[in-house]
Design an enzyme around this catalytic site. Structure first.
Site, mmCIF file in Angstrom:
data_model
loop_
_atom_site.group_PDB
_atom_site.id
_atom_site.type_symbol
_atom_site.label_atom_id
_atom_site.label_comp_id
_atom_site.label_asym_id
_atom_site.label_seq_id
_atom_site.Cartn_x
_atom_site.Cartn_y
_atom_site.Cartn_z
ATOM 1 N N GLY A 1 0.844 -1.198 0.000
ATOM 2 C CA GLY A 1 0.000 0.000 0.000
ATOM 3 C C GLY A 1 0.869 1.234 0.000
ATOM 4 O O GLY A 1 0.734 2.139 -0.819
ATOM 5 N N ARG B 1 -25.433 14.635 33.080
ATOM 6 C CA ARG B 1 -25.069 13.572 34.022
ATOM 7 C C ARG B 1 -24.635 14.162 35.360
ATOM 8 O O ARG B 1 -23.736 15.006 35.405
ATOM 9 C CB ARG B 1 -23.904 12.769 33.430
ATOM 10 C CG ARG B 1 -23.422 11.629 34.281
ATOM 11 C CD ARG B 1 -24.413 10.517 34.305
ATOM 12 N NE ARG B 1 -23.852 9.261 34.735
ATOM 13 C CZ ARG B 1 -24.566 8.149 34.803
ATOM 14 N NH1 ARG B 1 -25.861 8.148 34.464
ATOM 15 N NH2 ARG B 1 -24.012 7.025 35.193
ATOM 16 N N GLU C 1 -4.838 6.944 2.826
ATOM 17 C CA GLU C 1 -4.149 8.089 2.203
ATOM 18 C C GLU C 1 -2.727 8.267 2.722
ATOM 19 O O GLU C 1 -2.224 9.371 2.835
ATOM 20 C CB GLU C 1 -4.939 9.394 2.400
ATOM 21 C CG GLU C 1 -6.208 9.487 1.615
ATOM 22 C CD GLU C 1 -6.067 9.077 0.165
ATOM 23 O OE1 GLU C 1 -4.939 9.006 -0.353
ATOM 24 O OE2 GLU C 1 -7.104 8.812 -0.461
#
Ligand SMILES: CCCCC/C=C\C/C=C\C/C=C\C/C=C\C/C=C\C=C\C(=O)SCCNC(=O)CCNC(=O)[C@H](O)C(C)(C)COP(=O)(O)OP(=O)(O)OC[C@H]1O[C@@H](n2cnc3c(N)ncnc32)[C@H](O)[C@@H]1OP(=O)(O)O
Ligand SMILES: Cc1cc2nc3c(=O)[nH]c(=O)nc-3n(C[C@H](O)[C@H](O)[C@H](O)COP(=O)(O)OP(=O)(O)OC[C@H]3O[C@@H](n4cnc5c(N)ncnc54)[C@H](O)[C@@H]3O)c2cc1C
Length: 642
Positions: free
Chosen positions: A128, A291, A405
């Site tokens: 790659g 919360r 990429e």
């Protein structure tokens, strides 16, 4: 604030209008929560919405505006991907940048009308990163004027390209071009993969889905093999490179011009990452203001968890980063568009600068985005771990950016090449030749930082400190590299031995750029209230980031221990200052509930009601007794009772 985030009042207004229209179109909403769907159901659901969008897009957005398209995509299709994700992100950009005018006239209108679906097929099972060692070949057959695409062995199978597996019928395929036994290296070819009527793979093509992934599972990342598959000579993308009928090769004006589709995504993905970071933080910060858990003052009721300094420290520096990435990303896109225009008219002089910048930014932004999202998830305690928060999906998609990429370490090393060349200019007294992004490498800095000594100096002293550490690390790593070569080490070996230090330099240089982009933006703001809120955020950013890299400034005494205390105090000061604005700073991104897809982070704040309703809708709760119980667990328990 929304105008600052999205670039203008008009853009912010358009986003609101688009969200409002989508809210009125139930056919574009998820028919049930995505976490309750199987992968096949999600893919079907996404294709359903995509086809409605194709029909109705013109009623909702200006389809020629990439920002509106991206927003529409995020609202309706969401971040898990869609069957045409790569069509817009890489296929069309690759054709636009690399196909000749004639080729564009033939293919682009069809692609834009969605008559055909395309992707970008470069990565292989075996390689790659190292594009020079891709194994797919495109051998020119002079007799027929065709290229013959071939996959010589299993490692040469294309592997990973998005939407390649099942959706696309065309692809820009990168293959080594061989003419008269000479290898000219990787080149892009337009290749038809499937029959346009039947969608069956064409003879000579082996194709399929690579299976489920960590996230992003609506996308059918695929594999592809060629068995002596022929395409016309004119399918080589010929804007910059040409092959004549007789096999004459006309080389491009820049050896790496064919890499432009990757640079495109690297430039555009930065704001995409900022959006994902801000989404996760929006969910976590809203939840943290609902919360209640524990007391700070035992005589008082339980506090919202956002009151805890540790919670603020966990979330607020990432809010600052999300803004910083959005601003740096917007600058990078502008630069990319400029360089692309220049490239199209033959000026390639800015390509190296853009490549270096996008390589560094892509790496730092994706890594820090991942960190920030994961902290946002943990900040939601147990409910953050539930898919109801949706943060784990956001994390899974965003973190893919560290790999696709260009793997982050590899891309940092690309920037390092540029920095080392710049360091060589400094060392040889040629600082005047440095480009604007590295000009600071040639500037003599003060012996120590003046950060706590010049009141009201704006952010100048901070920028100078970031410049100092970046310059020092760059020159140090370069010295180490040159020193090893002087001792007789081969260039590649020396490079490898210095690569951790080189990547440190790349990160520091990139973090400096991000800080500077943030400062530039804040300096431009006219609205005093917006400027004030963003200035607080910027204060937090520069102090937090500096603390994070302080060891580099302590090493040579540029920062003292007392200055470090000052910086730390500033961080705590600005955490407190930002607290009242924290929810608004994220609500300003104006994500709709439809887009966030989070039960925990909805705008209404009815966390507990929403969670209970969501849990009750789980398919597992359709019956009180599951067949897994009747078939296995019940008999087991009965047997044990005998
Ligand atoms: C507001 C609008 C919003 C719109 C938003 C739109 C889009 C949103 C964007 C993103 C959406 C988000 C999600 C997308 C989802 C999923 C992912 C989708 C797609 C993914 C696709 C892919 O992954 S495609 C495959 C990508 N593969 C790689 O990146 C491979 C990485 N490897 C390389 O790039 C190269 O091999 C290399 C650069 C590492 C080395 O190349 P090589 O040829 O071997 O060169 P050398 O090392 O020998 O270097 C020689 C010199 O060339 C210079 N150089 C290299 N590259 C370039 C370049 N591109 N430009 C200029 N110069 C380059 C290099 O620096 C060397 O220079 P010196 O010799 O001078 O040092
Ligand atoms: C979600 C996703 C979508 C993708 N989409 C596409 C697509 O649409 N089209 C496409 O073509 N590809 C696509 N890819 C593939 C992607 O671009 C590659 O996976 C990526 O470029 C990394 O290459 P690799 O897998 O070969 O990693 P490798 O290079 O094998 O990396 C493995 C390790 O080796 C290290 N390493 C490798 N080389 C060097 C070096 N020279 N120096 C130092 N360290 C090194 C890396 O840092 C890493 O740690 C996609 C990948 C993902 C995850």
């Amino acid at each position: 604030m929304a105008a600052q985030i999205w670039g203008s009042e008009k853009r912010a207004r358009r986003r609101r209008e688009i969200s409002a229209k989508i809210a009125q179109m139930p056919e574009l909403h998820d028919s049930k929560p995505l976490p309750f769907m199987t992968r096949e159901e999600k893919i079907m659901e996404s294709a359903r919405k995509l086809t409605i969008l194709t029909e109705k897009m013109g009623q909702i957005i200006d389809p020629t505006d990439p920002a509106e398209l991206y927003h529409l995509n995020n609202e309706v299709l969401g971040l898990e991907g869609n069957p045409m994700a790569l069509h817009g992100v890489m296929f069309i950009p690759a054709l636009s940048a690399q196909a000749s005018d004639e080729q564009q006239a033939k293919w682009l209108p069809r692609a834009l009308r969605r008559e055909i679906i395309g992707t970008y097929a470069q990565t292989e099972l075996g390689h790659g990163t190292n594009l020079q060692n891709l194994e797919t070949t495109a051998t020119y057959d002079l007799a027929t004027q065709e290229f013959v695409l071939h996959t010589p062995q299993i490692t040469a199978l294309k592997w990973w390209p998005g939407n390649l597996g099942k959706s696309s019928n065309y692809a820009v395929v990168v293959a080594h071009m061989i003419i008269k036994a000479k290898n000219y290296g990787p080149h892009p070819f337009m290749v038809q993969l499937r029959d346009e009527k039947t969608h069956e793979p064409l003879p000579g093509i082996t194709i399929g889905d690579i299976g489920p992934k960590m996230a992003y599972n609506i996308v059918d990342n695929g594999f592809l093999g060629f068995n002596k598959y022929r395409i016309p000579r004119t399918n080589l993308l010929m804007r910059h490179t040409k092959v004549e009928a007789d096999g004459t090769y006309i080389k491009p004006p820049h050896a790496k011009i064919n890499y432009s589709a990757m640079v495109h995504v690297r430039a555009y993905m930065l704001t995409g990452q900022a959006i994902m970071l801000a989404s996760a933080l929006n969910i976590a910060t809203r939840y943290s203001s609902v919360r209640r858990q524990g007391q700070i003052d035992k005589s008082q009721p339980e506090v919202k968890v956002l009151e805890y300094q540790t919670q603020q420290h966990r979330l607020f520096p990432s809010i600052a980063r999300a803004y910083a990435f959005q601003f740096a990303g917007a600058e990078t896109v502008k630069l990319y568009e400029h360089v692309l225009k220049e490239m199209k008219s033959g000026n390639v002089s800015l390509m190296a600068d853009l490549h270096a910048l996008t390589s560094g930014l892509k790496s730092v932004v994706t890594y820090q985005t991942g960190e920030g999202i994961e902290q946002a998830r943990m900040a939601c305690g147990g409910h953050g771990y539930s898919m109801a928060s949706y943060i784990s999906e956001i994390y899974g998609v965003a973190i893919g950016g560290c790999t696709y990429e260009g793997e982050n370490m590899v891309m940092l090393l690309q920037l390092a090449r540029y920095l080392v060349k710049s360091a060589a200019l400094v060392k040889s007294g040629q600082s005047s030749k440095l480009g604007p992004l590295v000009a600071y490498l040639g500037v003599k800095s003060e012996p120590t930082s003046l950060i706590d000594r010049i009141p009201n100096s704006g952010f100048t002293e901070y920028v100078k400190t970031f410049q100092h550490v970046s310059k020092r690390q760059t020159l140090k790593a370069a010295d180490m590299f040159f020193g090893l070569m002087e001792k007789g080490e081969k260039r590649e070996i020396a490079w490898n031995k210095c690569s951790v230090e080189l990547n440190r330099a790349s990160r520091l240089h990139t973090r400096l750029f991000i800080v500077e982009a943030f400062v530039r933006r804040v300096n431009e703001i006219a609205d005093i209230r917006i400027k004030e809120a963003l200035t607080d955020l910027l204060h937090l950013h520069v102090n937090y980031e500096l603390l994070d890299i302080a060891s580099y400034a302590l090493e040579d005494g540029f920062l003292s221990a007392s200055q470090l205390d000052y910086i730390r105090d500033q961080v705590y000061l600005y955490l407190g200052k930002i607290r009242p604005n924290a929810v608004s700073l994220l609500d300003s991104w104006e994500f709709s509930d439809i887009e966030l897809r989070s039960v925990l982070g909805r705008r209404d704040g009815n966390v507990y009601e929403n969670l209970f309703k969501w849990a009750k809708s789980s398919p597992l709760n359709k019956t009180d007794v599951l067949s897994s119980v009747t078939q296995y667990l019940k008999p087991m328990m009965e047997k044990a009772r005998l």
